[in-house]
Motif scaffolding. Structure first.
Motif, PDB file in Angstrom:
ATOM      1  N   PRO A  29       0.831  -1.210   0.000  1.00 38.05           N
ATOM      2  CA  PRO A  29       0.000   0.000   0.000  1.00 38.05           C
ATOM      3  C   PRO A  29       0.863   1.257   0.000  1.00 38.05           C
ATOM      4  CG  PRO A  29      -0.046  -1.076   2.148  1.00 38.05           C
ATOM      5  CD  PRO A  29       0.672  -2.001   1.217  1.00 38.05           C
ATOM      6  N   ASN A  30       0.535   2.190  -0.857  1.00 31.66           N
ATOM      7  CA  ASN A  30       1.249   3.468  -0.965  1.00 31.66           C
ATOM      8  C   ASN A  30       2.725   3.304  -1.299  1.00 31.66           C
ATOM      9  OD1 ASN A  30      -0.896   5.405  -0.350  1.00 31.66           O
ATOM     10  ND2 ASN A  30      -0.922   4.401   1.642  1.00 31.66           N
ATOM     11  N   GLY A  31       3.110   2.179  -1.878  1.00 25.76           N
ATOM     12  CA  GLY A  31       4.514   1.925  -2.187  1.00 25.76           C
ATOM     13  C   GLY A  31       5.118   2.914  -3.154  1.00 25.76           C
ATOM     14  N   GLU A  32       4.298   3.560  -3.969  1.00 26.67           N
ATOM     15  CA  GLU A  32       4.817   4.561  -4.909  1.00 26.67           C
ATOM     16  C   GLU A  32       4.727   5.978  -4.338  1.00 26.67           C
ATOM     17  OE1 GLU A  32       0.420   4.496  -5.704  1.00 26.67           O
ATOM     18  OE2 GLU A  32       1.935   3.081  -5.047  1.00 26.67           O
ATOM     19  N   ARG A  33       4.268   6.112  -3.084  1.00 27.53           N
ATOM     20  CA  ARG A  33       4.073   7.437  -2.483  1.00 27.53           C
ATOM     21  C   ARG A  33       4.936   7.681  -1.239  1.00 27.53           C
ATOM     22  NH1 ARG A  33      -0.860   8.079  -0.211  1.00 27.53           N
ATOM     23  NH2 ARG A  33      -0.361  10.266  -0.045  1.00 27.53           N
ATOM     24  N   LEU A 106       2.690   2.480   6.230  1.00 29.68           N
ATOM     25  CA  LEU A 106       2.244   2.594   4.837  1.00 29.68           C
ATOM     26  C   LEU A 106       0.758   2.936   4.701  1.00 29.68           C
ATOM     27  CD1 LEU A 106       4.315  -0.344   3.319  1.00 29.68           C
ATOM     28  CD2 LEU A 106       4.677   2.108   2.946  1.00 29.68           C
ATOM     29  N   GLY A 107       0.087   3.170   5.823  1.00 26.91           N
ATOM     30  CA  GLY A 107      -1.313   3.607   5.745  1.00 26.91           C
ATOM     31  C   GLY A 107      -2.330   2.488   5.768  1.00 26.91           C
ATOM     32  N   ASP A 108      -1.904   1.290   6.130  1.00 24.46           N
ATOM     33  CA  ASP A 108      -2.817   0.155   6.234  1.00 24.46           C
ATOM     34  C   ASP A 108      -2.664  -0.476   7.626  1.00 24.46           C
ATOM     35  OD1 ASP A 108      -4.658  -1.825   5.449  1.00 24.46           O
ATOM     36  OD2 ASP A 108      -3.081  -3.119   4.654  1.00 24.46           O
ATOM     37  N   PRO A 109      -2.928   0.303   8.688  1.00 21.69           N
ATOM     38  CA  PRO A 109      -2.684  -0.204  10.038  1.00 21.69           C
ATOM     39  C   PRO A 109      -3.570  -1.385  10.420  1.00 21.69           C
ATOM     40  CG  PRO A 109      -3.869   1.871  10.140  1.00 21.69           C
ATOM     41  CD  PRO A 109      -3.465   1.664   8.699  1.00 21.69           C
ATOM     42  N   CYS A 110      -4.698  -1.542   9.743  1.00 28.15           N
ATOM     43  CA  CYS A 110      -5.616  -2.643  10.040  1.00 28.15           C
ATOM     44  C   CYS A 110      -5.404  -3.839   9.118  1.00 28.15           C
ATOM     45  CB  CYS A 110      -7.057  -2.160   9.943  1.00 28.15           C
ATOM     46  SG  CYS A 110      -7.404  -0.773  11.053  1.00 28.15           S
ATOM     47  N   CYS A 111      -4.480  -3.711   8.184  1.00 22.14           N
ATOM     48  CA  CYS A 111      -4.107  -4.799   7.267  1.00 22.14           C
ATOM     49  C   CYS A 111      -5.287  -5.266   6.405  1.00 22.14           C
ATOM     50  CB  CYS A 111      -3.481  -5.968   8.036  1.00 22.14           C
ATOM     51  SG  CYS A 111      -2.058  -5.477   9.052  1.00 22.14           S
ATOM     52  N   HIS A 112      -6.076  -4.331   5.902  1.00 22.70           N
ATOM     53  CA  HIS A 112      -7.201  -4.657   5.022  1.00 22.70           C
ATOM     54  C   HIS A 112      -6.825  -4.650   3.544  1.00 22.70           C
ATOM     55  CE1 HIS A 112     -10.077  -4.596   8.220  1.00 22.70           C
ATOM     56  NE2 HIS A 112      -9.980  -3.300   8.456  1.00 22.70           N
ATOM     57  N   TRP A 113      -5.755  -3.934   3.178  1.00 22.18           N
ATOM     58  CA  TRP A 113      -5.405  -3.727   1.773  1.00 22.18           C
ATOM     59  C   TRP A 113      -4.802  -4.999   1.189  1.00 22.18           C
ATOM     60  CZ3 TRP A 113      -1.167  -3.708  -1.496  1.00 22.18           C
ATOM     61  CH2 TRP A 113      -1.285  -2.975  -2.676  1.00 22.18           C
ATOM     62  N   SER A 114      -5.017  -5.212  -0.101  1.00 27.67           N
ATOM     63  CA  SER A 114      -4.352  -6.289  -0.833  1.00 27.67           C
ATOM     64  C   SER A 114      -3.984  -5.772  -2.214  1.00 27.67           C
ATOM     65  CB  SER A 114      -5.246  -7.535  -0.935  1.00 27.67           C
ATOM     66  OG  SER A 114      -6.442  -7.228  -1.611  1.00 27.67           O
TER      67      SER A 114
END
Length: 199
Positions: A29-33, A106-114
């Motif tokens: 998540p947000n790896g390009e930012r 990286l902005g995904d503290p709840c680990c919902h992003w994939s």
């Protein structure tokens, strides 16, 4: 002619050193930012149209923000150990040992992003990621407040799982070996096979 061949080995070595996987930054998540930490080597100018910071760290898993070179930092080695995928385990790790999980930084503290999912409203709401592989670059203390049950923490659009089995689904495999079948070099050949599987 001899001089051209003398230069080839040098070119091959240079090519191998430059080999990289820039698409890996899209798998987190947000790896390009991720902004470039102060004093970090290899910072690039960010692209405003891609919502990047003025100075972007395009090689988040590398010792240099430019990426494409070894050594990897601890986040990079953890990412490869996770199969080069954003997983629950990688999200919950604190790769750089700064007291903040990779997901928090990286902005995904709840680990919902994939991978393939859109950003969450939380990510889009002015969040600036920090570097999960650099302990001196982290979120300000108590900078993030969040409720993991809130829709604002979940991606607006979730990636569709493909080529995956459902939990408890029976998995079968079968090998097909076709001996002595040579694909002709002169023409494009399409071969159709049909198989019946016993239930």
């Amino acid at each position: 002619v001899m001089r051209l061949f003398d230069c080839l080995p040098v070119f091959q070595v240079a090519f191998r050193v430059a080999f990289a996987f820039p698409s890996y930054r899209l798998r987190v998540p947000n790896g390009e930012r991720v902004p470039c930490p102060d004093g970090a080597p290899g910072c690039d100018a960010g692209f405003e149209v891609q919502y990047q910071p003025a100075r972007a760290c395009n090689g988040v898993g590398h010792a240099s923000c430019r990426g494409g070179s070894l050594p990897l930092n601890k986040f990079g080695t953890d990412f490869l150990s996770a199969g080069a995928e954003w997983s629950q385990e990688l999200c919950q790790l604190d790769s750089d040992g700064d007291g903040q999980t990779n997901g928090y930084e990286l902005g995904d503290p709840c680990c919902h992003w994939s991978w393939g999912s859109s950003a969450s409203p939380f990510m889009e709401g002015g969040f600036t990621p920090s570097h999960p592989g650099n302990a001196s670059h982290k979120q300000a203390d108590s900078a993030l407040t969040f409720d993991c049950d809130s829709e604002s923490m979940k991606p607006r659009v979730r990636a569709i799982a493909v080529a995956a089995f459902n939990p408890n689904e029976e998995q079968r495999s079968m090998d097909f070996i076709i001996p002595n079948y040579t694909i002709p070099a002169q023409h494009t050949v399409y071969v159709n096979f049909a198989f019946n599987f016993n239930d």
